[in-house]
Structure formats: structure tokens, C-alpha cells
Scaffold this active site. Structure first.
Site, mmCIF file in Angstrom:
data_model
loop_
_atom_site.group_PDB
_atom_site.id
_atom_site.type_symbol
_atom_site.label_atom_id
_atom_site.label_comp_id
_atom_site.label_asym_id
_atom_site.label_seq_id
_atom_site.Cartn_x
_atom_site.Cartn_y
_atom_site.Cartn_z
ATOM 1 N N LYS A 97 -10.247 0.097 -2.698
ATOM 2 C CA LYS A 97 -10.218 -0.149 -1.265
ATOM 3 C C LYS A 97 -10.515 1.135 -0.501
ATOM 4 O O LYS A 97 -9.652 2.004 -0.411
ATOM 5 C CB LYS A 97 -8.842 -0.696 -0.857
ATOM 6 C CG LYS A 97 -8.655 -0.852 0.662
ATOM 7 C CD LYS A 97 -7.298 -1.447 1.010
ATOM 8 C CE LYS A 97 -7.062 -1.421 2.511
ATOM 9 N NZ LYS A 97 -5.703 -1.865 2.889
ATOM 10 N N ASP A 147 0.863 -1.184 0.000
ATOM 11 C CA ASP A 147 0.000 0.000 0.000
ATOM 12 C C ASP A 147 0.899 1.234 0.000
ATOM 13 O O ASP A 147 1.505 1.562 1.017
ATOM 14 C CB ASP A 147 -0.911 0.024 1.230
ATOM 15 C CG ASP A 147 -1.996 -1.048 1.174
ATOM 16 O OD1 ASP A 147 -1.765 -2.073 0.508
ATOM 17 O OD2 ASP A 147 -3.045 -0.863 1.796
ATOM 18 N N LYS A 189 -6.893 3.188 -3.500
ATOM 19 C CA LYS A 189 -7.333 3.188 -2.100
ATOM 20 C C LYS A 189 -7.546 4.623 -1.660
ATOM 21 O O LYS A 189 -6.782 5.511 -2.030
ATOM 22 C CB LYS A 189 -6.247 2.493 -1.258
ATOM 23 C CG LYS A 189 -6.447 2.533 0.232
ATOM 24 C CD LYS A 189 -5.380 1.668 0.930
ATOM 25 C CE LYS A 189 -5.361 1.917 2.425
ATOM 26 N NZ LYS A 189 -4.291 1.180 3.120
#
Lengths: 288, 340
Positions: free
Chosen positions: B276, B163, B240
Site C-alpha cells: 500500500k 495500520d 505500507k
């Protein structure tokens, strides 16, 4: 302006959840009538989801309220009594309408309720002396038992006394540090819903008392089965309902106070105060 | 519409190459991003609010709860994390509800890079992915070589997913090419030693890259749309919303906007990218709203843990309590789930 020209300003009675005054999540209301079947107001008909939200609010408030000093709790409850005193006329009118009493008799009931609230407020820093003890043990230890609040308590308010009865079951629960979810008297919920306004303006942290109006059986069933309710006071439940609720409450070993005949005007004693306490015993080594 | 290929698949690079003229240089990229249609903010919020009003009950709710659990990236990103805490979290990931073994496992455990080895060891061959934040999460304010080293370190320790945070400073000041190149460089750094950046199986040789925009810092919906396209053009496998470390985290409108960007990108290139939302999703009700949004915007193809994830820690407990309520008929309480 002539008195009769004024439009009446009707009050919207609402629930009391977490220090706020929401309508029922379900959007439902039901008609509340006086003892002669005349319409008084529409009260919210709370659903099981309102009961669930009330438990969440009560759980959230528990840490702060049970952790407050007994002195502080007493001061706040005394403040509630002060606010009640200032609203005597309003409560007198509501109690008179709800219970079909004369104005003088209703005033006496309200005064008794205020006095009872004060009486219970005084217990906050004294209950440990009654329910706690220093225990003699065979060893070099101080052994001290002290009362602790049980947690979130669901209270089914009595059906026969909408205000004095309510105060008599609610005050002893919260004075020791419990938080409460109250189901008001089914046919006479208005004094309870007005009490919420007093509680909201008395420094009582939001969520310590949550008041629901509606069908006692509909609200009590999920409360009795709720895994996050630590105790339930079945005062307002009929015999048959009480049996069902006790069975539902057994699953997570809730503390249950069974209903019984009660004379709300009589000296209450400490019975209700001690019903929702747990005893914590500490062994402390003695210095040599 | 072109045939769908996953963003981590080996065909994705070819599809992106077809868009190469848009990313050829700074001017072209800027023209493309600023040429994207503006976002109708009122319409977006209204649409997100409408999708949040769907009533999901009984069997559909049970399905949604289990699906949401299986999509969780169970996260602990605290300075105070210890190996013990990470192991406890991994145990919870493997068996979310010890009283009910029918509860599904979560998708991944998300930790800081130095905890990857611990998490990997605790999860073993369970199939639960280990995601690691990298590139100087959450601020990302270090030089590129440090970010790449951070990423390589996490991948070497065994992270299955990375991430990364984008450089919001560069993005907001209009240096889109810098952000683009950085994402590409981090994607290269996700390749495991001896592997290639495009794997056939999707697991194997390269860690999947999730690109965090920190939408709470991007100021406008238009910027969120631009950032989404920028990241997808640069090869992101997932986009995300947030780090969870700023005041505004995932919100339904922002997530809906990103889902729409993914839909549009898929329609024009055929490349499937995941989404996400992270931070601020705490209740089952919220999670179900997000699932409705995914289904309505992208369809069932995205309703799996491969293409939609929740970045959350406390959400799992609420899902488990709701699950217990559905199976026992009694409201559950925090005494019956773990304290994390």
C-alpha cells in the site's frame, strides 16, 4: 566585430501556463509567417491537454486574484502597462511584422494598446460603483448589490488585431478579478506570446493569465465544453465555429459573449468589463 | 516455487516457521537483513521512471481508473475529524459518484481508532472494510503496552484492518529484533476475542495487519528493503510506505522496491503479501503509473483490492473527474465532486 558576423539569436516562443513558460505538451510547433508569407518563428501548437492544464492553473489562481483588493489589482495591472511601455520597440516590430503595418502605424497601435491597458487598470476600483447598487427595499434592511468576478474565463483573442485587439479583450476580463485562458490569434500569436513575458515580470500572480497559441478551433472546443470554465468570450471565433462552441458551452450554463464586428481603435466602453461579472446581493438588517 | 498462500491464511505461519532460523535471535536477524543484496539506486530510479512512461489510453484507461477506485483506502486522519466528517466520508465510499452509479466502491475507509465505531456503523454490511491506524500513529513513540492497547481497542471497535507504524528509532539504531517482536505482538493483538490469528476466510476473526515503514524517515533504499523483509518475516499482511504525515511520502522508486521485496519473499516462501503506497498520490496519472508497476513487478495476481491499495484522500476526486471525462467527453471540474 562586424555586425554581419554575428550569429542571429532566435527566440523560442513558448506557451504561458501557471506563470511558467512550457512548450506544448504535444511537442508540436507551427510556422508563423508575416503578412508577406515570410517565416518569422515557430510557435507552439498547443493541444487540448495544454488547454486543460491552463484551466487547472487558472482555477488555482482564481481564489487569490479575485480575493485581492481592487486597489492591489489595479496597481498590478498598471505595472503591466509600465513594463509594456519599456518594451515598445519590441512590440512595434512584432506588430508590424504580424499585421503588415508600417513602423509608424505599428507604433501607434502599440501606444493605443498601452493606453487601453492603463484605462482598464483604472477601472479596478471603480467598476463596483457602476455595476453595483444600493437597492431600496420595503423593510428594515440595507440591500446592496455588488459585482463579483465570474471565475475562469476562456478568451478567444480576435484574429484581426494581434495586439491591440488582444489587450482589449484580456484586460477587461482580469481587471475585475477573473482569471483567463487566452487563445492567441491563430496566424499572429507572437505579440501575445511576448505579452506573456511582460505579465510574468509584472507581479501578476502565475495562472491569472494563461496564453495558448495554436489552432483556435482545436483549443476552443474543449474549452467551451469544459465543466470548470465559467465563461467564454468567442470574439476570435468565426460564425460557424461560434455556433458550435455556444452549443458546447450550454451544457454547464457558461456565460457566453458572442462575436461581433469590433473597431479596436474606438473607445471600448464598459461592455466587455461588465460581461464577465455576476451580481451578488446582500440583505443586511438595519440597526434599530 | 512453493504454492501461494495468503499472508493472513492459516498456512502462512508454517511457511514463516521455515524461516525461523533467520529470526531466531538478534544476531541471526541482523546477519540476514544485512546480507540482503544492496539496492542499485540509479537502476531502481531509472526502472521506476521507465515504468512511468507507459501510455495507458481509452479502454485500458477506463479499466485502470475503475481498478484504482476499487483499491482506494479512503482516508481521513486529522486531529479535527468529527463523527460527521467520518460519516460523510463513508457515504462517499459507498457511492463515490452520485451522478454515475456505475462507479465502483472504494476498498476501505481509513480512520483513527476512536472513529472506527462510527465508520463501522455508517458502512454496515456493505463489504467496505474499516481500516484503523493504531500503535500511536503517526510517531509511534509510546511504550509497547500502550500500542497493544491501542490496537486491541480498534479491533474491539470493529476494525477490519490495522495500520501500524514501526518504531523507526529502533530500526535506525539497529535494534531489529525489537521491531520484529513488536510487529509480532501487534499481529497477536489483531486477533478478535475468541478468534485465532490465522483465519481461513481472511475476514472473520483477525484484523489484517498493515505495517507502515515511513520510508521518508528510513534514509536509504537498503533500509527500505530490510524493513520490508523484516515486516514480512514478522507476519505483516500488507506493507505500507508512509503515514502521509512527513515531507516525503510514497514515491515510485520506494514503492517499486517494496513490490520487488514482496515478489522475492513470495518466491522464497510462497506467502503473498500486499502493498500500500500512501500519501502524495493525487492524480490519476500517478495512480496508473503505480498500477503499471504492480503489473510489471508482481503480475495480475496482485491487481486486486485484496493485495494492492492506495492510501489517499484527494486521489478519488481526480479519478472521478477523469472518469466523467471518459464517459461524457468533457473535462470535468472540482465543482462536480465533493469537497472533503
Amino acid at each position: 566585430m562586424n555586425q554581419s558576423d554575428r550569429l542571429s539569436v532566435l527566440k523560442t516562443y513558448k506557451l504561458y501556463l501557471g506563470g511558467a513558460f512550457p512548450r506544448s505538451e504535444s511537442g508540436r510547433v507551427y510556422e508563423v509567417t508575416d503578412s508577406k508569407n515570410r517565416w518569422l518563428a515557430n510557435a507552439p501548437l498547443a493541444s487540448r491537454k495544454d488547454a486543460r492544464d491552463a484551466v487547472v492553473a487558472a482555477r488555482k489562481a482564481f481564489g487569490g486574484w479575485s480575493g485581492a483588493t481592487a486597489y492591489n489589482r489595479g496597481q498590478i495591472l498598471y505595472r503591466v502597462a509600465e513594463m509594456l511601455e519599456g518594451r515598445r520597440d519590441q512590440f512595434t516590430a512584432e506588430v508590424a511584422a504580424a499585421e503588415g503595418l508600417s513602423k509608424a502605424k505599428a507604433a501607434a497601435v502599440v501606444e493605443a494598446a498601452v493606453d487601453r491597458w492603463v484605462w482598464y487598470a483604472g477601472w479596478s476600483d471603480k467598476v463596483a460603483q457602476i455595476a453595483g447598487s444600493a437597492n431600496p427595499v420595503a423593510g428594515p434592511y440595507f440591500n446592496l448589490s455588488s459585482p463579483e468576478p465570474t471565475g475562469v474565463v476562456a478568451v478567444l483573442a480576435p484574429q484581426d488585431s494581434s495586439f491591440l485587439g488582444l489587450v482589449s479583450v484580456l484586460a477587461p476580463v482580469i481587471v475585475t478579478g477573473n482569471t483567463a485562458v487566452v487563445v492567441a490569434a491563430e496566424d499572429a500569436p507572437l505579440p501575445a506570446l511576448s505579452l506573456a513575458e511582460v505579465l510574468a515580470t509584472s507581479d501578476l500572480p502565475g495562472g491569472v493569465v494563461n496564453i495558448l497559441s495554436g489552432r483556435t478551433a482545436e483549443l476552443a472546443t474543449p474549452l467551451a465544453a469544459h465543466q470548470d470554465v465559467n465563461a467564454i468570450d468567442l470574439t476570435g471565433a468565426g460564425a460557424e465555429l461560434a455556433t458550435d462552441l455556444e452549443r458546447a458551452a450550454a451544457d454547464n450554463l457558461k456565460r457566453v459573449r458572442r462575436p461581433g464586428p469590433a473597431d479596436w481603435a474606438a473607445d471600448p466602453g464598459t461592455d466587455r468589463l461588465l460581461a464577465f461579472l455576476e451580481t451578488k446581493t446582500v440583505w443586511h438588517p438595519m440597526g434599530v | 516455487m512453493p504454492i501461494t498462500v495468503p499472508a493472513y491464511g492459516k498456512e502462512a505461519a508454517g511457511r514463516l516457521a521455515s524461516m525461523a532460523d533467520m529470526t531466531a535471535d538478534d544476531g541471526a536477524l541482523r546477519r540476514f537483513l544485512h546480507g540482503l543484496p544492496g539496492v542499485d539506486a540509479v537502476g531502481l530510479q531509472a526502472r521506476a521512471a521507465t515504468l512511468g512512461t507507459r501510455s495507458i489510453k481509452t479502454t485500458a484507461k477506463a479499466y485502470a481508473i475503475d481498478l484504482a477506485i476499487s483499491m482506494i483506502d479512503l482516508t481521513t486522519l486529522e486531529g479535527a475529524d468529527t463523527p460527521g466528517k467520518v460519516r460523510a466520508l463513508c457515504a462517499k465510499a459507498l457511492l463515490p459518484d452520485p451522478t454515475d452509479r456505475t462507479a465502483p466502491r472504494v476498498a476501505a475507509v481509513c480512520v483513527y481508532p476512536d472513529m472506527v465505531a462510527t465508520a463501522k456503523e455508517a458502512l454496515g454490511g456493505s463489504g467496505i472494510q474499516v481500516a484503523s491506524v493504531a500503535t500511536a500513529f503517526p510517531a509511534g513513540r509510546v511504550a509497547l503496552p500502550v500500542k497493544l492497547a491501542d490496537t486491541r481497542d480498534a479491533v474491539a471497535a470493529g476494525a477490519d484492518e490495522i495500520d501500524m507504524v514501526i518504531d523507526r528509532g529502533a530500526f535506525l539504531s539497529g535494534r531489529y529484533m525489537a521491531v520484529f517482536e513488536e510487529i509480532k505482538a501487534v499481529k497477536e493483538a489483531c486477533v478478535r476475542a475468541g478468534g485465532t490469528s490465522q483465519s481461513e476466510t481472511g475476514g472473520g476473526s483477525a484484523a489484517h495487519l498493515k505495517v507502515i515503514f515511513e520510508t521518508g524517515e528510513l534514509q536509504t533504499y537498503d533500509n527500505v528493503r530490510r524493513a520490508s523483509w523484516l515486516a514480512m518475516l514478522a507476519g505483516a499482511d500488507f506493507i505500507k510506505t508512509s503515514t502521509g504525515k512527513v515531507a516525503v511520502n510514497a514515491t515510485p522508486p520506494v514503492t517499486l522496491l517494496m513490490l520487488e521485496a514482496v515478489r522475492d519473499f513470495h518466491e522464497s516462501t510462497g506467502v503473498q503479501v500486499g502493498v500500500k503506497p500512501a500519501g502524495g498520490i493525487r492524480t490519476t496519472k500517478d495512480a496508473v503509473k503505480y498500477l503499471v508497476m504492480v503489473n510489471e513487478t508482481l503480475g495480475e495476481r496482485w491487481l486486486t483490492a485484496d493485495w494492492f491499495r492506495f492510501g489517499a484522500s484527494s486521489l478519488l476526486n481526480d479519478l472521478l473527474m477523469q472518469r466523467q471525462k471518459l464517459s461524457t467527453g468533457r473535462y470535468s471540474g472540482p465543482d462536480y465532486v465533493t469537497v472533503d
